[in-house]
Design a protein around this motif. Structure first.
Motif, mmCIF file in Angstrom:
data_model
loop_
_atom_site.group_PDB
_atom_site.id
_atom_site.type_symbol
_atom_site.label_atom_id
_atom_site.label_comp_id
_atom_site.label_asym_id
_atom_site.label_seq_id
_atom_site.Cartn_x
_atom_site.Cartn_y
_atom_site.Cartn_z
ATOM 1 N N HIS A 565 -4.460 8.698 -0.994
ATOM 2 C CA HIS A 565 -3.053 8.411 -1.288
ATOM 3 C C HIS A 565 -2.292 9.716 -1.542
ATOM 4 C CE1 HIS A 565 0.469 6.698 -3.370
ATOM 5 N NE2 HIS A 565 0.197 7.511 -4.375
ATOM 6 N N VAL A 566 -2.858 10.590 -2.342
ATOM 7 C CA VAL A 566 -2.222 11.877 -2.641
ATOM 8 C C VAL A 566 -2.117 12.736 -1.382
ATOM 9 C CG1 VAL A 566 -2.438 14.004 -3.969
ATOM 10 C CG2 VAL A 566 -3.004 11.806 -5.042
ATOM 11 N N LYS A 567 -3.197 12.790 -0.638
ATOM 12 C CA LYS A 567 -3.241 13.624 0.571
ATOM 13 C C LYS A 567 -2.206 13.166 1.593
ATOM 14 C CE LYS A 567 -6.416 15.131 4.227
ATOM 15 N NZ LYS A 567 -7.809 15.033 4.756
ATOM 16 N N ASN A 568 -2.091 11.854 1.811
ATOM 17 C CA ASN A 568 -1.152 11.335 2.811
ATOM 18 C C ASN A 568 0.296 11.615 2.417
ATOM 19 O OD1 ASN A 568 -3.245 10.387 4.348
ATOM 20 N ND2 ASN A 568 -3.061 8.256 3.671
ATOM 21 N N TRP A 581 6.506 3.385 2.598
ATOM 22 C CA TRP A 581 7.419 2.673 1.701
ATOM 23 C C TRP A 581 7.272 3.155 0.258
ATOM 24 C CZ3 TRP A 581 10.985 -0.943 3.355
ATOM 25 C CH2 TRP A 581 10.884 -1.344 4.701
ATOM 26 N N ALA A 582 6.058 3.324 -0.203
ATOM 27 C CA ALA A 582 5.844 3.755 -1.581
ATOM 28 C C ALA A 582 6.374 5.165 -1.813
ATOM 29 C CB ALA A 582 4.357 3.682 -1.933
ATOM 30 N N SER A 583 6.226 6.023 -0.808
ATOM 31 C CA SER A 583 6.745 7.387 -0.941
ATOM 32 C C SER A 583 8.269 7.386 -0.993
ATOM 33 C CB SER A 583 6.258 8.251 0.226
ATOM 34 O OG SER A 583 4.846 8.375 0.214
ATOM 35 N N GLN A 604 4.180 -8.100 -12.593
ATOM 36 C CA GLN A 604 2.730 -8.076 -12.756
ATOM 37 C C GLN A 604 2.125 -6.938 -11.938
ATOM 38 O OE1 GLN A 604 2.456 -12.100 -11.417
ATOM 39 N NE2 GLN A 604 3.987 -12.570 -12.973
ATOM 40 N N ASP A 605 1.430 -6.030 -12.608
ATOM 41 C CA ASP A 605 0.734 -4.906 -11.961
ATOM 42 C C ASP A 605 1.674 -3.928 -11.276
ATOM 43 O OD1 ASP A 605 -1.866 -6.074 -12.535
ATOM 44 O OD2 ASP A 605 -1.425 -7.505 -10.952
ATOM 45 N N VAL A 606 2.867 -3.719 -11.843
ATOM 46 C CA VAL A 606 3.826 -2.846 -11.156
ATOM 47 C C VAL A 606 3.434 -1.384 -11.232
ATOM 48 C CG1 VAL A 606 5.765 -4.425 -11.420
ATOM 49 C CG2 VAL A 606 5.310 -2.756 -13.220
ATOM 50 N N GLY A 607 2.662 -0.985 -12.227
ATOM 51 C CA GLY A 607 2.258 0.415 -12.291
ATOM 52 C C GLY A 607 1.449 0.816 -11.085
ATOM 53 N N ARG A 608 0.508 -0.032 -10.730
ATOM 54 C CA ARG A 608 -0.312 0.206 -9.538
ATOM 55 C C ARG A 608 0.367 -0.339 -8.289
ATOM 56 N NH1 ARG A 608 -5.270 -3.655 -8.280
ATOM 57 N NH2 ARG A 608 -3.447 -4.849 -7.594
ATOM 58 N N GLY A 609 1.048 -1.484 -8.447
ATOM 59 C CA GLY A 609 1.587 -2.214 -7.299
ATOM 60 C C GLY A 609 0.630 -3.326 -6.928
ATOM 61 N N THR A 610 1.171 -4.523 -6.695
ATOM 62 C CA THR A 610 0.319 -5.671 -6.376
ATOM 63 C C THR A 610 -0.624 -5.377 -5.219
ATOM 64 O OG1 THR A 610 1.967 -7.245 -7.182
ATOM 65 C CG2 THR A 610 0.337 -8.082 -5.633
ATOM 66 N N GLN A 613 -0.162 -0.176 -3.574
ATOM 67 C CA GLN A 613 0.647 0.702 -2.741
ATOM 68 C C GLN A 613 1.459 1.717 -3.554
ATOM 69 O OE1 GLN A 613 1.753 -2.111 -3.901
ATOM 70 N NE2 GLN A 613 3.966 -2.055 -4.131
ATOM 71 N N ARG A 614 1.735 1.436 -4.835
ATOM 72 C CA ARG A 614 2.711 2.250 -5.560
ATOM 73 C C ARG A 614 2.051 3.421 -6.281
ATOM 74 N NH1 ARG A 614 5.522 -1.590 -8.107
ATOM 75 N NH2 ARG A 614 7.201 -1.484 -6.549
#
Length: 769
Positions: A565-568, A581-583, A604-610, A613-614
């Motif tokens: 995720h970081v690399k992309n 989209w997340a970027s 629900q789970d917005v820190g990570r994203g359902t 993705q986030r």
């Protein structure tokens, strides 16, 4: 078990919670306060052991006393005439005059700290029985000790003095005069009279007075219809001008240019109370009030995060009816938010105006529990039951409720048992004599409760009103004379007559929303509205934000799969291609933070994203520490709050919507776990999101994210039902002569569109959902 082991158990003030504490301590996370109330000392423990039979009896009275107490003014709630647990002989206690050492069994000392091993206090059994009350359903030993000390010691509120009695009487008398005046002057008005529940006004007056003395500066009030006009117009409460009310009743606009605003801020120095607008849906404003209360304290979280105790300056007060309190799911959802770290606002005082009837439905068919307030047990909220026939007791109950709220910063419920003298609008007999044949058709909500509740309404019709009964009491104790009472009533009636006479010359004031924190905002249809602001950002700033959004602190171990995720993200920033989209979302959030705006996203789970993705919140895989890179690495003036919520839609969306009313400099976002799940929040969408600007002149920048896609997860996980939202808009869809649409329904197809949409929400000088 040995005596020492018993002592060790008794000394433990808390039961370990049967739930896992979450690792998140990011911005906005507020740990609930913890308290240790002084426990029993050695002498008290010894006395409790020696007088074990008395201790069992005392605890039984505390626990079961409500079953025999007369808390219903009509005495229709079944009471147990002989509760076995309340009989002292059941515990071997048969001599009423026998004296017992109550040290450690009943809390009698006014100062908790003044506990000494040699303290003894001797009471007779009869004295003990008369002294006790019930308050023992709480699972927290600390709270039980707090209540037992408050209620059993001389720290209880002292007898009501003459000045307070006169103040209580003024509220009751004016309420009755007001209802009679409206019935006479506006017999066709749906006024939802307070008759039978007049003690609601001294209850609120007591609560407001206690709050003002304790340096609370603002109270947010959410309430349904009953008694709303009495509360608004009383000169001791919200002080809304009766002339303005009568002007509206006669069809006049509240503000120029046909703008209508029903929220009202009452000036009650040094306290300000805001009564929020509420749709006809009885229990819809609950979470909205919570969100506005929390948002009003948001700046304290930013400027004084360590010593900001939520609830110090702002308090939420909610009024309810008994049938809706136990029957509407939003009550449970909102109570479920009350102690969550990203949703608590410092404790709400709930006042249930309990008629023991819902419209015409008896309580036995309106709920499965004994009391309507039993729903509060889901969060272990204390409940104070009080008889509305005794307004002085009501005032004392509210004083206790405020003390609890201030000490524990948790919700508390006051169940005010009253009755409804008439149907919803007033005496039905008056309506039957009206000459207008269309009247009954136009006002088909009028009811005659005696059709289905004859016993209740036979008792009600034979009773004097609450104000009249209290006046008899004040005459008897020489607080007031009949002449005083007549003067108070006549004077207020004259003031109402004068206010009505001023209606033809009344000019509505200007709308007040675009003041204070909304200063600088404009109305969307005004000439100064910036409809298409520049939402672009320089590339070097985007790269700075993008890199900060995935920067990991030294020594922080992220999940191995997040390395990709970081690399992309870094690769897309370098090449300028493939921004996902997340970027794009992170770039929008980060640039807004740098511009001084705040962002709050909940669900629900917005820190990570359902969908994983986030990843706006990163979790250390070793110790579950958290970091929010956009806060910790970007160093912007604004802050982002990632509020992982309970499994609720209606309450959480209502909460974020209430926050959007308070601060236009914050971007409030609610994200459904799947787009279809907005179904659970449909009432908030229908009655607030889609219509508040038209109904109440309330702008909102709320954003609803409804992710969806045909990915095989089933029909309830595949569509956000855009057609429903399109039906809720007032757009003509013809591209000609555009109207001031009530909300935007948008289906972005590229990350760039999403980026600009989010930024447009904050760059315009007005707000739209």
């Amino acid at each position: 078990m040995s005596r020492n082991a018993t002592k060790d158990l008794l000394r433990k003030s808390f039961i370990l919670p049967l739930r896992r504490s979450y690792h998140d301590e990011s911005f906005g996370f507020r740990k609930p306060p913890s308290f240790v109330f002084p426990d029993y000392n050695d002498a008290q423990l010894e006395n409790r052991h020696h007088n074990a039979a008395l201790l069992r009896y005392v605890d039984s009275v505390r626990t079961h006393g409500h079953r025999a107490a007369r808390i219903d003014p009509l005495d229709l709630i079944p009471r147990d005439s002989e509760v076995a647990a309340l009989n002292p002989s059941r515990y071997g206690l048969k001599e009423g005059n026998k004296r017992y050492n109550v040290n450690g069994i009943i809390w009698t000392n006014s100062k908790v700290e003044a506990q000494r091993n040699d303290t003894e206090e001797w009471w007779t059994l009869d004295d003990i029985t008369r002294h006790l009350r019930e308050y023992m359903h709480s699972q927290s030993k600390t709270e039980r000790l707090w209540f037992s000390h408050l209620l059993e010691s001389n720290t209880m509120p002292q007898p009501v003095d003459k000045q307070l009695k006169q103040r209580i009487h003024g509220l009751l008398a004016r309420s009755e005069v007001f209802d009679n005046f409206l019935q006479l002057k506006f017999p066709n008005l749906k006024r939802y009279a307070l008759e039978g529940g007049e003690s609601m006004l001294p209850a609120l007056d007591s609560l407001f007075s206690s709050a003002a003395k304790d340096s609370v500066s603002h109270i947010i009030v959410g309430m349904p219809h009953r008694g709303r006009l009495n509360f608004l117009t009383d000169p001791q409460l919200l002080q809304y001008p009766p002339t303005a009310l009568f002007h509206k009743i006669r069809g006049g606009a509240e503000h120029p240019a046909d703008l209508v605003q029903l929220e009202y801020d009452g000036a009650r120095e040094p306290l300000k109370a805001s009564l929020l607008p509420n749709p006809s849906h009885l229990e819809a404003v609950n979470a909205v009030a919570l969100g506005k209360t929390r948002a009003k304290q948001y700046s304290l979280l930013k400027t004084h995060p360590d010593d900001c105790q939520l609830g110090d300056k702002v308090m939420c007060v909610q009024l309810h009816g008994d049938a809706s309190f136990s029957g509407q799911g939003v009550v449970m959802e909102s109570l479920g938010l009350s102690n969550l770290p990203h949703f608590t606002s410092g404790g709400t005082v709930h006042l249930v105006v309990d008629n023991n009837i819902g419209y015409t439905t008896p309580a036995s068919q309106a709920r499965s529990s004994l009391y309507c307030s039993d729903i509060g047990k889901m969060i272990n909220a204390p409940v104070l039951h009080v008889n509305g026939d005794h307004p002085e007791d009501v005032v004392k109950a509210m004083d206790i409720a405020f003390k609890y709220r201030q000490y524990f910063r948790k919700d508390i419920i006051v169940d005010l048992l009253v009755y409804r003298r008439w149907g919803y609008n007033g005496p039905f007999e008056t309506i039957l004599t009206l000459s207008d044949p269309l009247f009954l058709y136009r006002h088909n909500e009028l009811d005659l409760p005696s059709l289905t509740s004859p016993v209740m309404y036979e008792k009600i019709s034979a009773r004097r009103s609450v104000p009249q009964m209290y006046e008899e009491k004040l005459i008897a104790d020489e607080t007031l004379t009949p002449e005083d009472i007549n003067s108070i009533r006549t004077q207020y009636r004259s003031q109402l007559d004068a206010a009505l006479a001023q209606v033809p010359s009344y000019t509505p004031p200007k709308a007040s929303m675009l003041e204070a924190q909304w200063a600088g905002m404009v109305w969307p249809k005004s000439a100064g509205a910036i409809i298409n602001p520049d939402t672009g950002v320089e590339r070097d700033l985007l790269e700075r934000v993008g890199r900060a959004s995935v920067r990991v602190p030294e020594g922080f171990e992220i999940h191995p799969k997040l390395q990709r995720h970081v690399k992309n993200r870094l690769a897309s920033l370098d090449s300028g291609k493939g921004v996902d989209w997340a970027s794009a979302e992170a770039l929008a959030f980060g640039t807004l933070l740098l511009e001084g705006n705040d962002v709050r996203i909940s669900g629900q789970d917005v820190g990570r994203g359902t969908f994983s993705q986030r990843h706006a919140m990163l979790v250390d895989q070793r110790d579950e520490r958290t970091v929010v890179p956009l806060n910790d690495m970007l160093d912007g003036e604004g802050k982002i709050e990632l509020a992982n919520s309970s499994l609720s839609e209606m309450a959480v969306l209502g909460f974020e919507y209430g926050a959007s009313w308070e601060r236009p400099t914050s971007l409030p976002i609610w994200e459904a776990q799947f787009g279809d799940f907005f179904n659970g929040a449909q009432i908030i969408i229908d009655t607030f999101v889609s219509s508040s600007e038209t109904k109440w002149l309330k702008q909102s920048g709320i954003v609803m994210l409804l992710p969806h896609g045909l990915d095989g997860a089933g029909p309830e996980h595949s569509s956000s039902r855009l057609e429903r939202f399109l039906q809720l808009t007032n757009d003509r869809y013809d591209g000609v002569d555009p109207v001031n649409i009530n909300m935007h329904v948008v289906f972005p197809t590229t990350p760039a569109q999403y980026f600009h949409l989010l930024r447009r929400q904050m760059k315009r000088n007005y707000r739209k959902p």
